[in-house]
Scaffold this active site. Structure first.
Site, PDB file in Angstrom:
ATOM      1  N   LYS A   1       0.869  -1.184   0.000  1.00  0.00           N
ATOM      2  CA  LYS A   1       0.000   0.000   0.000  1.00  0.00           C
ATOM      3  C   LYS A   1       0.904   1.232   0.000  1.00  0.00           C
ATOM      4  CE  LYS A   1      -3.878   2.052   2.621  1.00  0.00           C
ATOM      5  NZ  LYS A   1      -4.761   1.908   3.807  1.00  0.00           N
TER       6      LYS A   1
ATOM      7  N   SER B   1      -9.795   2.175   2.960  1.00  0.00           N
ATOM      8  CA  SER B   1      -8.883   2.909   2.114  1.00  0.00           C
ATOM      9  C   SER B   1      -7.902   2.030   1.345  1.00  0.00           C
ATOM     10  CB  SER B   1      -8.085   3.910   2.948  1.00  0.00           C
ATOM     11  OG  SER B   1      -7.262   3.228   3.880  1.00  0.00           O
TER      12      SER B   1
ATOM     13  N   SER C   1     -10.150  -0.270   7.120  1.00  0.00           N
ATOM     14  CA  SER C   1      -9.557  -0.163   5.780  1.00  0.00           C
ATOM     15  C   SER C   1      -8.866  -1.403   5.236  1.00  0.00           C
ATOM     16  CB  SER C   1      -8.577   0.998   5.734  1.00  0.00           C
ATOM     17  OG  SER C   1      -9.280   2.174   5.523  1.00  0.00           O
TER      18      SER C   1
HETATM   19  N1  GLN Z   1     -13.251   4.532   6.338  1.00  0.00           N
HETATM   20  C1  GLN Z   1     -12.683   4.941   7.599  1.00  0.00           C
HETATM   21  C2  GLN Z   1     -12.260   6.383   7.477  1.00  0.00           C
HETATM   22  O1  GLN Z   1     -12.524   6.964   6.504  1.00  0.00           O
HETATM   23  C3  GLN Z   1     -11.526   4.064   7.957  1.00  0.00           C
HETATM   24  C4  GLN Z   1     -10.326   4.325   7.149  1.00  0.00           C
HETATM   25  C5  GLN Z   1      -9.169   3.466   7.556  1.00  0.00           C
HETATM   26  O2  GLN Z   1      -9.325   2.427   8.206  1.00  0.00           O
HETATM   27  N2  GLN Z   1      -7.988   3.930   7.219  1.00  0.00           N
HETATM   28  O3  GLN Z   1     -11.663   6.921   8.346  1.00  0.00           O
END
Ligand code: GLN
Length: 484
Positions: free
Chosen positions: A76, A151, A175
């Protein structure tokens, strides 16, 4: 060859059925011909990958190869990679070449793994659909008009489309698990502190955790063996021995106590998704598990608490991006104030700005007690719910996400609806627990993920529970038609 799991590829390399260089070339070729449809990768590190692959083959010839030597992966783009662009999905870091490797990147390198490239992601890991990336959205391989989740959407899409057998992800509120669910792959978020955060660009430091995204639980176990462990450069990493996660995969599930939290099966969940989960639970009962209804009464407080804590921490973490030290710098500033304002104003996207504003507000004098402190108290109540539940059960199960993948653009105008797509995953981060998502079926041709939550440092059990299910089901082996 691209349909083989990490475990199968490891065997193929050991038996000289294929060389790492051949495997790497094959996957680079797939990336080149297929990623145009997906946009899963931000950077392809072709030369770097081939050099690593040749080195791996040489090690093997010399009799010095380990089980992971020569196996490909994608990182990532939140992990710093020495000499390679590390953008975090942001214009702010579009020109940033990391001067060092994140600990997990260094560990994968030391194990002999071959990095094919860096995956697309929501900007600074803020999002649930990969639509906040500076590089444009990632498309879901099961339906190119649908989101892959976020994400870590690039990682999930790449693994689902067989561009790589494994990719790394990070999970602050879901995410790893949510995109794993939406793309039909296996994702593991370890216990907070199990995997080093050093060199992983911080979003919300008390919640962020790195983990593997793979096609099977066995592969996730192999990856966790590489990634886990104490790191003196991460003060929140935990000094605790790392077991061999592959050793317990075949333990029997007889007598396993599964808790089903009634709050996770109620309002807001798509009934077709719940039906798939109930079928999976039945399968577990056939494997000898016992099902117990439990309650996590503060379930509904998780999303509101998270959307104070995470923005508060991000507003502090992202203050380092000021145009002076890292990344984007505006042209022709009038004065210092203008320099800061425009560098940040032009470098960050809308969602990141929204979070920084919410967080700065929640931390400001006069509001700190009302919002931040209150959210921390809720966080404790949420953790206590889990502690009580784990006195009664071994694992907790639910759907990973309330719906299957939604269409691109469907939720972008409504941040609160978007935030609710993590309603089942967020509490796990607030409590610091480990969680997994594994493929459990389909609704309208789109994958459904089963979430398995464990007690602290109980990754062995999670992986065992996931692996046993994958021994008697084929959901994790399905591949999206255009990427078979
Ligand atoms: N969707 C959640 C957010 O927008 C979690 C994102 C994540 O786990 N990095 O914060």
């Amino acid at each position: 060859m691209h349909n083989k799991t990490l475990a199968e590829l490891s065997a193929a390399l050991q038996q000289s059925e294929v060389s790492s260089e051949e495997l790497t070339r094959h996957l680079l070729q797939r990336i080149q011909s297929l990623d145009g449809k997906l946009n899963a990768l931000v950077t392809v590190t072709e030369e770097h990958a081939l050099a690593q692959a040749r080195q791996a083959d040489a090690l093997r010839q010399a009799g010095n190869a380990g089980p992971m030597t020569g196996l490909p992966l994608i990182h990532k783009d939140i992990f710093c990679t020495d000499g390679v662009k590390t953008s975090c999905g942001s214009k702010m870091l579009d020109n940033f070449i990391a001067p060092y490797d994140a600990t997990i990147v260094a560990k994968c390198k030391a194990a002999g793994m071959v990095m094919l490239g860096k995956s697309n992601m929501d900007e600074f890991a803020m999002g649930s659909s990969n639509e906040t990336s500076f590089y444009g959205p990632v498309h879901n391989p099961w339906d190119l008009d649908a989101v892959p989740g976020g994400s870590s959407g690039g990682s999930a899409a790449a693994v689902a489309a067989r561009l790589s057998p494994v990719a790394t992800g990070t999970d602050t509120g879901g995410s790893i698990r949510q995109p794993a669910a939406l793309c039909g792959v296996t994702g593991l978020k370890p216990t907070y502190g199990r995997v080093s955060r050093y060199g992983m660009i911080a979003f919300a430091s008390s919640l962020d955790q790195a983990g593997p995204m793979t096609r099977s639980a066995e592969d996730a176990a192999m990856m966790l063996n590489v990634m886990a462990g104490f790191d003196e450069r991460d003060s929140t990493s935990v000094e605790k021995a790392v077991p061999d996660y592959t050793q317990t995969l075949n333990d029997s599930l007889k007598g396993l106590k599964i808790g089903l939290p009634k709050e996770y099966f109620g309002e807001g969940m798509d009934q077709a998704v719940i039906d798939v989960i109930n079928t999976a639970i039945k399968q577990y009962q056939e494997l000898g598990a016992e099902v117990i209804e439990i309650s996590l009464p503060n379930f509904a407080l998780a999303v509101p608490a998270y959307y104070v804590v995470a923005p508060a921490e991000c507003s502090s973490n992202l203050s380092r991006f000021d145009g002076v030290r890292f990344g984007y710098r505006c042209e022709n500033p009038k004065d210092l104030q203008d320099f800061y304002e425009r560098s940040r104003g032009e470098g960050f996207g809308a969602e990141v700005k929204r979070r920084i504003m919410i967080g700065t507000y929640a931390l400001s004098a006069g509001y700190y007690d009302a919002y931040y402190l209150k959210a921390q108290k809720l966080r404790r109540l949420i953790s206590d719910d889990f502690h009580k539940a784990f006195e009664q059960v071994d694992v907790i199960m639910s759907a990973t996400a309330p719906t299957v993948a939604f269409k691109l653009g469907e939720k972008t105008d409504d941040p609160v609806t978007m935030y609710l797509s993590d309603i089942n995953t967020i509490a796990v981060n607030l409590a610091g627990l480990p969680g997994m998502s594994i493929p459990a079926g389909f609704v309208n041709g789109l994958p459904v993920g089963l979430q398995i939550i464990g007690n602290y440092f109980d990754e062995q059990r999670l992986l065992n529970v996931a692996h046993q299910y994958q021994q008697v089901t084929q959901w994790h082996q399905q591949s999206p038609q255009d990427f078979a």
